[in-house]
Design a protein around this motif. Sequence first.
Motif, short mmCIF file in Angstrom:
data_model
loop_
_atom_site.label_atom_id
_atom_site.label_comp_id
_atom_site.label_asym_id
_atom_site.label_seq_id
_atom_site.Cartn_x
_atom_site.Cartn_y
_atom_site.Cartn_z
N TRP A 131 0.83 -1.21 0.00
CA TRP A 131 0.00 0.00 0.00
C TRP A 131 0.86 1.25 0.00
O TRP A 131 0.61 2.20 -0.76
N SER A 132 1.89 1.29 0.84
CA SER A 132 2.77 2.45 0.94
C SER A 132 3.51 2.70 -0.37
O SER A 132 3.67 3.85 -0.80
N THR A 133 3.99 1.62 -1.00
CA THR A 133 4.69 1.77 -2.27
C THR A 133 3.76 2.33 -3.33
O THR A 133 4.13 3.23 -4.10
N PHE A 134 2.52 1.81 -3.39
CA PHE A 134 1.54 2.28 -4.36
C PHE A 134 1.23 3.76 -4.16
O PHE A 134 1.21 4.55 -5.12
N LYS A 135 0.97 4.17 -2.90
CA LYS A 135 0.64 5.57 -2.62
C LYS A 135 1.83 6.49 -2.87
O LYS A 135 1.67 7.60 -3.37
N THR A 136 3.04 6.02 -2.53
CA THR A 136 4.23 6.84 -2.74
C THR A 136 4.47 7.08 -4.22
O THR A 136 4.77 8.21 -4.65
N CYS A 137 4.37 6.03 -5.02
CA CYS A 137 4.55 6.18 -6.47
C CYS A 137 3.47 7.09 -7.05
O CYS A 137 3.75 7.89 -7.96
N GLY A 138 2.24 6.97 -6.53
CA GLY A 138 1.18 7.86 -6.98
C GLY A 138 1.48 9.31 -6.65
O GLY A 138 1.26 10.21 -7.48
N ASN A 139 2.01 9.55 -5.44
CA ASN A 139 2.41 10.91 -5.07
C ASN A 139 3.54 11.41 -5.96
O ASN A 139 3.58 12.59 -6.33
N GLY A 140 4.47 10.51 -6.30
CA GLY A 140 5.58 10.89 -7.17
C GLY A 140 5.10 11.31 -8.54
O GLY A 140 5.56 12.32 -9.09
N VAL A 141 4.14 10.57 -9.10
CA VAL A 141 3.57 10.93 -10.40
C VAL A 141 2.86 12.28 -10.32
O VAL A 141 2.98 13.13 -11.22
N GLY A 142 2.12 12.51 -9.21
CA GLY A 142 1.43 13.78 -9.04
C GLY A 142 2.40 14.95 -8.95
O GLY A 142 2.18 16.00 -9.58
N HIS A 143 3.49 14.79 -8.19
CA HIS A 143 4.50 15.85 -8.10
C HIS A 143 5.16 16.09 -9.46
O HIS A 143 5.44 17.23 -9.83
N ILE A 376 12.94 12.68 -5.31
CA ILE A 376 13.00 12.21 -3.92
C ILE A 376 11.89 11.19 -3.65
O ILE A 376 12.12 10.15 -3.03
N VAL A 377 10.69 11.50 -4.14
CA VAL A 377 9.56 10.60 -3.93
C VAL A 377 9.79 9.27 -4.64
O VAL A 377 9.53 8.20 -4.09
N PHE A 378 10.30 9.33 -5.86
CA PHE A 378 10.58 8.10 -6.58
C PHE A 378 11.68 7.29 -5.91
O PHE A 378 11.68 6.06 -5.95
N SER A 379 12.63 7.98 -5.28
CA SER A 379 13.68 7.28 -4.53
C SER A 379 13.07 6.50 -3.38
O SER A 379 13.43 5.33 -3.14
N VAL A 380 12.15 7.13 -2.66
CA VAL A 380 11.45 6.43 -1.57
C VAL A 380 10.67 5.24 -2.12
O VAL A 380 10.69 4.14 -1.55
N GLY A 381 9.99 5.44 -3.26
CA GLY A 381 9.22 4.37 -3.86
C GLY A 381 10.08 3.18 -4.27
O GLY A 381 9.69 2.02 -4.08
N ILE A 382 11.28 3.45 -4.80
CA ILE A 382 12.19 2.37 -5.20
C ILE A 382 12.63 1.56 -3.99
O ILE A 382 12.61 0.32 -4.01
N VAL A 383 13.02 2.26 -2.93
CA VAL A 383 13.46 1.57 -1.72
C VAL A 383 12.34 0.73 -1.13
O VAL A 383 12.54 -0.42 -0.72
N MET A 384 11.13 1.28 -1.12
CA MET A 384 10.00 0.55 -0.54
C MET A 384 9.64 -0.66 -1.40
O MET A 384 9.30 -1.72 -0.88
N ALA A 385 9.70 -0.51 -2.73
CA ALA A 385 9.40 -1.64 -3.60
C ALA A 385 10.41 -2.76 -3.42
O ALA A 385 10.04 -3.94 -3.30
N LEU A 386 11.71 -2.39 -3.37
CA LEU A 386 12.74 -3.40 -3.16
C LEU A 386 12.60 -4.06 -1.78
O LEU A 386 12.77 -5.27 -1.63
N SER A 387 12.27 -3.24 -0.78
CA SER A 387 12.10 -3.78 0.57
C SER A 387 10.90 -4.73 0.63
O SER A 387 10.94 -5.75 1.32
N THR A 388 9.83 -4.38 -0.09
CA THR A 388 8.66 -5.24 -0.13
C THR A 388 9.02 -6.62 -0.68
O THR A 388 8.65 -7.65 -0.12
#
Length: 415
Positions: A131-143, A376-388
């Motif tokens: 869920w966090s990865t999905f929302k973070t990537c969505g925020n990244g696209v919005g930014h 920055i947001v995409f960086s967070v999304g990458i880390v969270m996706a890999l961690s998942t």
Amino acid sequence: MKFQGGKGLELSGTSVLAGVFCFIAASISSAGGIGGGGLYIPILTIVAGLDLKTASSFSAFMVTGGSIANVMYNLRAQSDKFGGKSKTLIDYDIALLSEPCMLLGVSVGVICNLVFPEWLITVLFAIFLFWSTFKTCGNGVGHWKRESEEHQLESGNIGYEKLENGVIQNGNCSESEEVKSLEEPLVGTEEGKEEFGGYPWKKLVVLVMVWFSFSAIYLLRGNRYGQGILPMKPCGVGYWTLSLFQIPLAIAFTAWILGRKEAIACQGPNEKGVNKFIFPLMALLAGGLGGLFGIGGGMLISPLLLQVGVAPEVTAATCSFMVFFSSTMSAFQYLLLGMDHTEAALIFSIICFVASLVGLLVVQKAIKEFGRASLIVFSVGIVMALSTILMTSFGALDVWEDYSSGSYMGFKLPC
């Protein structure tokens, strides 16, 4: 470095490879201001061959090394996007509101980790991180889209007036309210009354007091095996009394800052007001999940801050500042409770320190070059996706091993 029991450490191919992977993980994690524990632990266990307990202690030192680099950089970093004023990227009010409840949440999460079966922890971890990865990537696209519109404004392709901070607002607030909200931090402050040399020393002192207070409880109480400063029966009356004392301590510190702050009525690109009460609640949730899953709370609170409309730069800087306090507490406890392979842990923490500086410099240069804070947001999304992927796979293997061996897979007592 060869990790076998309590024997000496020798340089080996696997340890060098683990160091390289950790360097890459730290450089990616640093841009988002998150600890990266969700990447370090699988790397150390799978590549370097460490057991989970040793990998967790190494991870605490590595996250500390990376967070020191982040804090050193962000203490001096400023942005001129707030109404033409130059302001620090770290929101000390968010950190002050969040840190006590985050540390309390970590303790609650650790107890839940002992009680919950492994399969339930793995399922909850996978659901929340997905869920966090999905929302973070969505925020990244919005930014990214808003930044594209800003660039079009700057090139004169769109005939709208450009806001000073480059964010296009379409909410119900009037233009004057929008600009005013962008000139103010997310949580109202009393500028000039407690700052000296550009730093809010009073807030920093309170944060240090929070750190020492919770550290003292952890060290006096010790763990459930009786490893602590005071001679105390494991999981006895004294143990639980000290543990429960964290609740009024967190409430007292949080009430102190809540009592002197006011909520912002119109703030952030998500067109909704941000109430001050949401930050302690988010921190409690992030800390609890971090303690439950055995990773830092920074990776969990970052998408929550982005979700309520905190700017990516502020989110990254503030999360790294908060991670510094929580990670140093963990590393300090491991040291005093006699962890093994301290020299190797320090070497890996230095690797993460250097990698974090490199990652910060590269990403910040890219942001200035292309005007894309969404990196920055995409960086967070990458880390969270890999961690998942890594942590869920790692947990699934443990669950399968327990199932195959016929181990008990139900709820357990905390002691």
